[in-house]
Enzyme design. Structure first.
Site, PDB file in Angstrom:
ATOM      1  N   ASP A  47       0.837  -1.208   0.000  1.00 11.80           N
ATOM      2  CA  ASP A  47       0.000   0.000   0.000  1.00 11.80           C
ATOM      3  C   ASP A  47       0.873   1.259   0.000  1.00 11.80           C
ATOM      4  O   ASP A  47       0.575   2.243  -0.675  1.00 11.80           O
ATOM      5  CB  ASP A  47      -0.936   0.003   1.217  1.00 11.80           C
ATOM      6  CG  ASP A  47      -2.005  -1.086   1.109  1.00 11.80           C
ATOM      7  OD1 ASP A  47      -2.281  -1.530  -0.022  1.00 11.80           O
ATOM      8  OD2 ASP A  47      -2.553  -1.484   2.142  1.00 11.80           O
ATOM      9  N   SER A  91     -12.643  -1.181  -5.730  1.00 10.98           N
ATOM     10  CA  SER A  91     -11.770  -1.346  -4.564  1.00 10.98           C
ATOM     11  C   SER A  91     -12.150  -0.301  -3.521  1.00 10.98           C
ATOM     12  O   SER A  91     -13.050   0.500  -3.745  1.00 10.98           O
ATOM     13  CB  SER A  91     -10.317  -1.111  -4.939  1.00 10.98           C
ATOM     14  OG  SER A  91      -9.944  -1.888  -6.014  1.00 10.98           O
ATOM     15  N   GLU A 123     -17.480  -2.558   9.779  1.00  7.76           N
ATOM     16  CA  GLU A 123     -17.507  -4.013   9.530  1.00  7.76           C
ATOM     17  C   GLU A 123     -16.071  -4.523   9.407  1.00  7.76           C
ATOM     18  O   GLU A 123     -15.183  -3.766   9.036  1.00  7.76           O
ATOM     19  CB  GLU A 123     -18.151  -4.314   8.153  1.00  7.76           C
ATOM     20  CG  GLU A 123     -19.601  -3.981   8.021  1.00  7.76           C
ATOM     21  CD  GLU A 123     -20.071  -4.112   6.562  1.00  7.76           C
ATOM     22  OE1 GLU A 123     -19.230  -4.294   5.659  1.00  7.76           O
ATOM     23  OE2 GLU A 123     -21.285  -4.027   6.362  1.00  7.76           O
ATOM     24  N   LYS A 125     -12.938  -6.171   7.559  1.00  8.33           N
ATOM     25  CA  LYS A 125     -12.536  -6.319   6.157  1.00  8.33           C
ATOM     26  C   LYS A 125     -12.061  -7.762   6.001  1.00  8.33           C
ATOM     27  O   LYS A 125     -10.954  -8.118   6.414  1.00  8.33           O
ATOM     28  CB  LYS A 125     -11.436  -5.332   5.778  1.00  8.33           C
ATOM     29  CG  LYS A 125     -11.101  -5.382   4.307  1.00  8.33           C
ATOM     30  CD  LYS A 125     -10.212  -4.225   3.896  1.00  8.33           C
ATOM     31  CE  LYS A 125     -10.072  -4.153   2.388  1.00  8.33           C
ATOM     32  NZ  LYS A 125      -9.419  -5.327   1.800  1.00  8.33           N
TER      33      LYS A 125
HETATM   34  S1  IVH Z   1     -17.342  -2.876   0.734  1.00 11.00           S
HETATM   35  C1  IVH Z   1     -17.163  -0.561  -3.558  1.00 11.00           C
HETATM   36  N1  IVH Z   1     -17.005  -4.284   2.874  1.00 11.00           N
HETATM   37  O1  IVH Z   1     -12.285  -5.467   0.158  1.00 11.00           O
HETATM   38  C2  IVH Z   1     -16.472  -1.599  -2.779  1.00 11.00           C
HETATM   39  N2  IVH Z   1     -15.537  -4.718   1.045  1.00 11.00           N
HETATM   40  O2  IVH Z   1     -10.350  -3.585  -1.021  1.00 11.00           O
HETATM   41  C3  IVH Z   1     -17.349  -1.986  -1.644  1.00 11.00           C
HETATM   42  N3  IVH Z   1     -13.922  -6.519   1.479  1.00 11.00           N
HETATM   43  O3  IVH Z   1     -13.417  -5.609  -3.154  1.00 11.00           O
HETATM   44  C4  IVH Z   1     -16.684  -2.993  -0.843  1.00 11.00           C
HETATM   45  N4  IVH Z   1     -14.594  -7.015   3.514  1.00 11.00           N
HETATM   46  O4  IVH Z   1     -13.654  -7.750  -1.731  1.00 11.00           O
HETATM   47  C5  IVH Z   1     -16.551  -4.055   1.634  1.00 11.00           C
HETATM   48  N5  IVH Z   1     -16.876  -5.467   4.877  1.00 11.00           N
HETATM   49  C6  IVH Z   1     -16.428  -5.255   3.627  1.00 11.00           C
HETATM   50  C7  IVH Z   1     -15.365  -5.986   3.071  1.00 11.00           C
HETATM   51  C8  IVH Z   1     -14.940  -5.679   1.770  1.00 11.00           C
HETATM   52  C9  IVH Z   1     -13.746  -7.330   2.544  1.00 11.00           C
HETATM   53  C10 IVH Z   1     -13.122  -6.586   0.240  1.00 11.00           C
HETATM   54  C11 IVH Z   1     -13.948  -6.587  -1.020  1.00 11.00           C
HETATM   55  C12 IVH Z   1     -13.483  -5.385  -1.785  1.00 11.00           C
HETATM   56  C13 IVH Z   1     -12.118  -5.169  -1.210  1.00 11.00           C
HETATM   57  C14 IVH Z   1     -11.675  -3.749  -1.405  1.00 11.00           C
END
Ligand code: IVH
Length: 331
Positions: A47, A91, A123, A125
């Protein structure tokens, strides 16, 4: 296995050669991460490298290399698949410390032209593979990987092997859920036992194991995975709540899909960024005891009208950010 190399120097890239080197390293690291799963750089170093590349490109836009990972989902390492997404799978922008979080809030307030009124959702990740699951008339009809964000690979063959994604819902609703499919720690261990029994090599890590299992067709054995939804998209007909992210997730959960709210880290709605930070710290403290991997905490505006007002850029929504947690030491 994650190979942690020396972090790239934290100082700015000043010459075109340094920029070219940095891009080469980022592309190789991204390709390894999404290919073999053997990371050349830990997440924080990757990053940081991308942020240095981005800063250089902002200073010298005329030097920007089209191969640069900055404008691409997954650093451009994932090939386009064959199914167009109903809406792009983007992303998330990153925050690394409390100041970044406050800066993100300030940027949101600037975009809204007013303080955030509807609060923030926090939430985990989840550290797996992004997946879109389409339900039509209450039946699970298609699974598509994120791919390049615009189109992904049809992995519907995995229907029936993923805990949290039932083949039939409680009612005849149609929607697409988006979430993360992963191998929980116990599933990862079981997967490697099953693979060993079939003479296949062990998965190097759970994230790589989930991505590989999802895409594998015709294996003589089945590996169970787990899905947690973190979003939903309406298909024909407006069936989803139009109020808040938390309400949408509650609707999806009531229909029978497992959501991030059901993880031990939960889904929490809070009013202020100071409370968001408390939630980030709470989840960070839980992390080592979670039965699956997380690599951060996702913070979103809860109210859908505020999400729409904050808007979405070409790579990520302005209404959400991923607060990255430090890389866990290898044991
Ligand atoms: S919201 C518009 N919520 O992280 C993108 N993503 O780095 C909305 N991910 O592509 C994504 N946990 O695969 C969201 N609680 C969470 C998440 C999450 C894992 C992943 C997801 C996304 C990536 C982005």
């Amino acid at each position: 296995m994650t190979i942690t190399t020396t972090a790239p120097a934290g100082s700015a890239l000043t010459t075109r050669d340094e920029y070219a080197d940095a891009i080469g390293t980022a592309i190789r690291a991204s390709a390894a991460y999404y290919g073999s799963g053997d990371s050349l750089l830990d997440d924080a170093s990757f990053d940081l490298l991308v942020s240095l590349v981005q800063a250089y490109e902002e200073r010298y836009p005329e030097h920007t290399d089209p191969a640069s990972p900055t404008g691409k989902v997954a650093g451009g390492a994932v090939p386009a698949g064959e199914v167009a997404h109903t809406a792009a799978m983007l992303s998330l922008a990153n925050a690394f410390d409390p100041q970044d979080l406050r800066d993100w809030e300030a940027s949101v307030v600037r975009r809204l032209g007013a303080p955030v009124a509807g609060g923030y959702v926090v939430e985990p990740k989840l550290d797996g593979a992004s997946l879109a699951a389409r339900y039509e008339g209450g039946r699970l009809v298609r699974l598509v990987t994120r791919g390049n964000g615009t189109s992904g690979e049809d992995v519907s063959h995995a229907i029936g092997t993923i805990v949290g994604l039932p083949e039939r819902l409680a009612s005849d609703v149609s929607f697409e859920v988006r979430g993360e499919v992963l191998l929980a720690t116990a599933q990862f261990e079981r997967a490697n036992e099953i693979r060993a029994a079939h003479g296949a090599g062990a998965f190097s890590n759970a994230r790589n194991g989930a991505a590989g299992t999802l895409r594998a067709k015709g294996r003589p054995y089945t590996v169970e995975m787990t899905f947690w939804a973190f979003g939903a998209v309406e298909l024909d007909g407006a069936v989803l709540p139009d109020t808040s992210h938390a309400q949408v997730m509650a609707f999806v959960a009531a229909a029978g899909v497992q959501t991030a709210a059901a993880t031990p880290a939960g889904l929490t709605v809070v009013a202020t960024v100071a409370e968001v930070q408390e939630q980030v710290d709470r989840i960070a403290a839980l992390r080592a005891r979670l039965p699956f991997g997380i690599d951060g905490v996702v913070v979103k505006l809860d109210r859908l009208a505020e999400q729409a007002a904050a808007g979405t850029g070409s790579r990520h929504p302005h209404w959400a950010t991923a607060y990255k947690l430090a890389v866990l030491p290898l044991v």
